[in-house]
Design a protein around this motif. Structure first.
Motif, PDB file in Angstrom:
ATOM      1  N   MET A  73     -11.053 -16.868   0.203  1.00 24.53           N
ATOM      2  CA  MET A  73     -12.009 -15.965   0.836  1.00 24.53           C
ATOM      3  C   MET A  73     -11.278 -14.912   1.666  1.00 24.53           C
ATOM      4  N   ALA A  74     -10.270 -15.355   2.429  1.00 21.10           N
ATOM      5  CA  ALA A  74      -9.497 -14.421   3.246  1.00 21.10           C
ATOM      6  C   ALA A  74      -8.718 -13.453   2.364  1.00 21.10           C
ATOM      7  N   PHE A  75      -8.187 -13.972   1.242  1.00 16.46           N
ATOM      8  CA  PHE A  75      -7.447 -13.104   0.324  1.00 16.46           C
ATOM      9  C   PHE A  75      -8.345 -12.001  -0.224  1.00 16.46           C
ATOM     10  N   TRP A  76      -9.517 -12.377  -0.725  1.00 19.83           N
ATOM     11  CA  TRP A  76     -10.371 -11.381  -1.353  1.00 19.83           C
ATOM     12  C   TRP A  76     -10.963 -10.424  -0.333  1.00 19.83           C
ATOM     13  N   PHE A  77     -11.239 -10.896   0.884  1.00 22.47           N
ATOM     14  CA  PHE A  77     -11.736  -9.987   1.914  1.00 22.47           C
ATOM     15  C   PHE A  77     -10.709  -8.898   2.219  1.00 22.47           C
ATOM     16  N   THR A  78      -9.481  -9.320   2.516  1.00 19.58           N
ATOM     17  CA  THR A  78      -8.445  -8.342   2.853  1.00 19.58           C
ATOM     18  C   THR A  78      -8.121  -7.459   1.653  1.00 19.58           C
ATOM     19  N   THR A  79      -8.146  -8.033   0.464  1.00 17.22           N
ATOM     20  CA  THR A  79      -7.817  -7.257  -0.738  1.00 17.22           C
ATOM     21  C   THR A  79      -8.866  -6.191  -1.020  1.00 17.22           C
ATOM     22  N   VAL A  80     -10.147  -6.561  -0.905  1.00 16.24           N
ATOM     23  CA  VAL A  80     -11.213  -5.577  -1.146  1.00 16.24           C
ATOM     24  C   VAL A  80     -11.124  -4.444  -0.120  1.00 16.24           C
ATOM     25  N   VAL A  81     -10.822  -4.782   1.135  1.00 18.10           N
ATOM     26  CA  VAL A  81     -10.725  -3.754   2.175  1.00 18.10           C
ATOM     27  C   VAL A  81      -9.609  -2.756   1.856  1.00 18.10           C
ATOM     28  N   ILE A  82      -8.419  -3.275   1.504  1.00 19.56           N
ATOM     29  CA  ILE A  82      -7.306  -2.349   1.258  1.00 19.56           C
ATOM     30  C   ILE A  82      -7.500  -1.585  -0.051  1.00 19.56           C
ATOM     31  N   VAL A  83      -8.107  -2.218  -1.049  1.00 19.61           N
ATOM     32  CA  VAL A  83      -8.366  -1.509  -2.302  1.00 19.61           C
ATOM     33  C   VAL A  83      -9.368  -0.382  -2.066  1.00 19.61           C
ATOM     34  N   PHE A  84     -10.405  -0.652  -1.264  1.00 12.62           N
ATOM     35  CA  PHE A  84     -11.381   0.391  -0.955  1.00 12.62           C
ATOM     36  C   PHE A  84     -10.733   1.532  -0.178  1.00 12.62           C
ATOM     37  N   GLU A  85      -9.869   1.209   0.784  1.00 13.02           N
ATOM     38  CA  GLU A  85      -9.186   2.246   1.548  1.00 13.02           C
ATOM     39  C   GLU A  85      -8.276   3.073   0.642  1.00 13.02           C
ATOM     40  N   LEU A  86      -7.601   2.429  -0.304  1.00 12.63           N
ATOM     41  CA  LEU A  86      -6.735   3.164  -1.220  1.00 12.63           C
ATOM     42  C   LEU A  86      -7.543   4.092  -2.124  1.00 12.63           C
ATOM     43  N   ILE A  87      -8.677   3.608  -2.633  1.00 13.60           N
ATOM     44  CA  ILE A  87      -9.500   4.429  -3.516  1.00 13.60           C
ATOM     45  C   ILE A  87     -10.121   5.586  -2.740  1.00 13.60           C
ATOM     46  N   ALA A  88     -10.626   5.298  -1.533  1.00 15.82           N
ATOM     47  CA  ALA A  88     -11.202   6.365  -0.712  1.00 15.82           C
ATOM     48  C   ALA A  88     -10.131   7.385  -0.337  1.00 15.82           C
ATOM     49  N   GLY A  89      -8.952   6.901   0.046  1.00 19.67           N
ATOM     50  CA  GLY A  89      -7.867   7.812   0.379  1.00 19.67           C
ATOM     51  C   GLY A  89      -7.446   8.652  -0.813  1.00 19.67           C
ATOM     52  N   SER A  90      -7.486   8.048  -2.002  1.00 18.44           N
ATOM     53  CA  SER A  90      -7.152   8.796  -3.215  1.00 18.44           C
ATOM     54  C   SER A  90      -8.146   9.926  -3.445  1.00 18.44           C
ATOM     55  N   ALA A  91      -9.439   9.629  -3.270  1.00 21.70           N
ATOM     56  CA  ALA A  91     -10.464  10.670  -3.445  1.00 21.70           C
ATOM     57  C   ALA A  91     -10.289  11.783  -2.417  1.00 21.70           C
ATOM     58  N   TRP A  92     -10.025  11.409  -1.171  1.00 25.72           N
ATOM     59  CA  TRP A  92      -9.844  12.415  -0.123  1.00 25.72           C
ATOM     60  C   TRP A  92      -8.647  13.303  -0.422  1.00 25.72           C
ATOM     61  N   ASN A  93      -7.558  12.692  -0.901  1.00 28.23           N
ATOM     62  CA  ASN A  93      -6.338  13.461  -1.169  1.00 28.23           C
ATOM     63  C   ASN A  93      -6.459  14.320  -2.420  1.00 28.23           C
ATOM     64  N   LEU A  94      -6.992  13.763  -3.490  1.00 28.80           N
ATOM     65  CA  LEU A  94      -7.078  14.527  -4.734  1.00 28.80           C
ATOM     66  C   LEU A  94      -8.074  15.675  -4.621  1.00 28.80           C
ATOM     67  N   LEU A  95      -9.131  15.463  -3.844  1.00 27.07           N
ATOM     68  CA  LEU A  95     -10.098  16.551  -3.619  1.00 27.07           C
ATOM     69  C   LEU A  95      -9.702  17.406  -2.421  1.00 27.07           C
ATOM     70  N   THR A  96      -8.678  16.976  -1.715  1.00 29.33           N
ATOM     71  CA  THR A  96      -8.090  17.703  -0.579  1.00 29.33           C
ATOM     72  C   THR A  96      -9.154  18.203   0.394  1.00 29.33           C
ATOM     73  N   ILE A  97      -9.830  17.279   1.042  1.00 22.07           N
ATOM     74  CA  ILE A  97     -10.818  17.649   2.047  1.00 22.07           C
ATOM     75  C   ILE A  97     -10.107  18.246   3.263  1.00 22.07           C
ATOM     76  N   ASP A  98     -10.859  18.887   4.131  1.00 26.44           N
ATOM     77  CA  ASP A  98     -10.286  19.571   5.291  1.00 26.44           C
ATOM     78  C   ASP A  98      -9.471  18.627   6.174  1.00 26.44           C
ATOM     79  N   TRP A  99      -9.943  17.400   6.305  1.00 26.28           N
ATOM     80  CA  TRP A  99      -9.233  16.422   7.127  1.00 26.28           C
ATOM     81  C   TRP A  99      -7.818  16.197   6.613  1.00 26.28           C
ATOM     82  N   VAL A 100      -7.677  16.102   5.311  1.00 27.12           N
ATOM     83  CA  VAL A 100      -6.360  15.888   4.714  1.00 27.12           C
ATOM     84  C   VAL A 100      -5.460  17.085   4.992  1.00 27.12           C
ATOM     85  N   GLU A 101      -5.995  18.284   4.810  1.00 33.02           N
ATOM     86  CA  GLU A 101      -5.198  19.481   5.070  1.00 33.02           C
ATOM     87  C   GLU A 101      -4.762  19.552   6.530  1.00 33.02           C
ATOM     88  N   ALA A 102      -5.687  19.248   7.440  1.00 36.30           N
ATOM     89  CA  ALA A 102      -5.358  19.298   8.870  1.00 36.30           C
ATOM     90  C   ALA A 102      -4.321  18.254   9.237  1.00 36.30           C
TER      91      ALA A 102
END
Length: 214
Positions: free
Chosen positions: A31-60
């Protein structure tokens, strides 16, 4: 005889307690493994979207840290690849590379912000994800670990592996992993407008931009 019987009962009780404790640990660990794994996978995917679409936050943020703009695309591709590698079954060696990569990613972010004297509101989140990645890596099940062939063969029954020491790649495991990546990707894209509004305010509050962009 009575003393021996008492000792036997105490021993049996101790064995039952140990078995119950082991069973609890066996439930908590995945349970602890999958909780931490889902959190970091979601952060990586969200960060990928932010970077590839280059939102203002990323540029700043890149401008504040002194990194070139194109670095966002490099990070975006690597983040999505790491998310997929960590989420799917098998590919133990690639998983090790992915975990190492995210440690460099978030560790580098922490060091970069500290070097510029930024406060915990800047280096705290990457530090948190760094810790979660370490926990995920530590708690990963046996079929997601790099092990010697002999150990794999000895533990094949418990590790979900076949007699050759290769991890089983059941269709259900692949379907769940693929579904997880798709769902988290969809959530990342759907919440992107709201994330842009929030992060624009963060950039202004931290003095990375003079005023909130329209």
């Amino acid at each position: 005889m009575q003393t021996q019987s008492t000792i036997s009962r105490q021993r049996a009780t101790g064995e039952k307690s140990a078995t119950a404790g082991q069973a609890d640990r066996n439930r908590v660990r995945p349970m602890a493994f999958w909780f931490t794994t889902v959190v970091i996978v979601f952060e990586l995917i969200a960060g990928s979207a932010w970077n590839l679409l280059t939102i203002d936050w990323v540029e700043a943020q890149l401008d504040h840290l002194g990194y070139p703009d194109y670095f966002a695309y490099v990070l975006g591709v690597c983040q999505f690849g790491a998310a997929v590698a960590i989420a799917v079954p098998g590919f133990q060696l690639i998983k090790e590379w992915a975990y190492a990569g995210v440690l460099f990613l978030w560790g580098g972010a922490v060091v970069s912000h500290l070097a510029l004297g930024d406060g915990p509101e800047s280096w705290g989140p990457p530090l948190m994800f760094l810790v979660l990645a370490v926990v995920s890596w530590t708690l990963r099940p046996a079929d997601r670990r790099l092990q010697a062939t002999r150990l794999r063969r000895d533990r094949s029954a418990d590790a979900g592996q076949d007699s050759t020491g290769r991890p089983e790649t059941r269709p259900r495991a692949w379907a769940v992993s693929a579904g997880l990546v798709v769902v988290l990707s969809a959530v990342s894209l759907l919440t992107l407008p709201a994330a842009e509004d929030i992060t624009d305010e963060w950039a202004v509050e931290r003095g990375w931009v003079d005023e909130q962009r329209p």
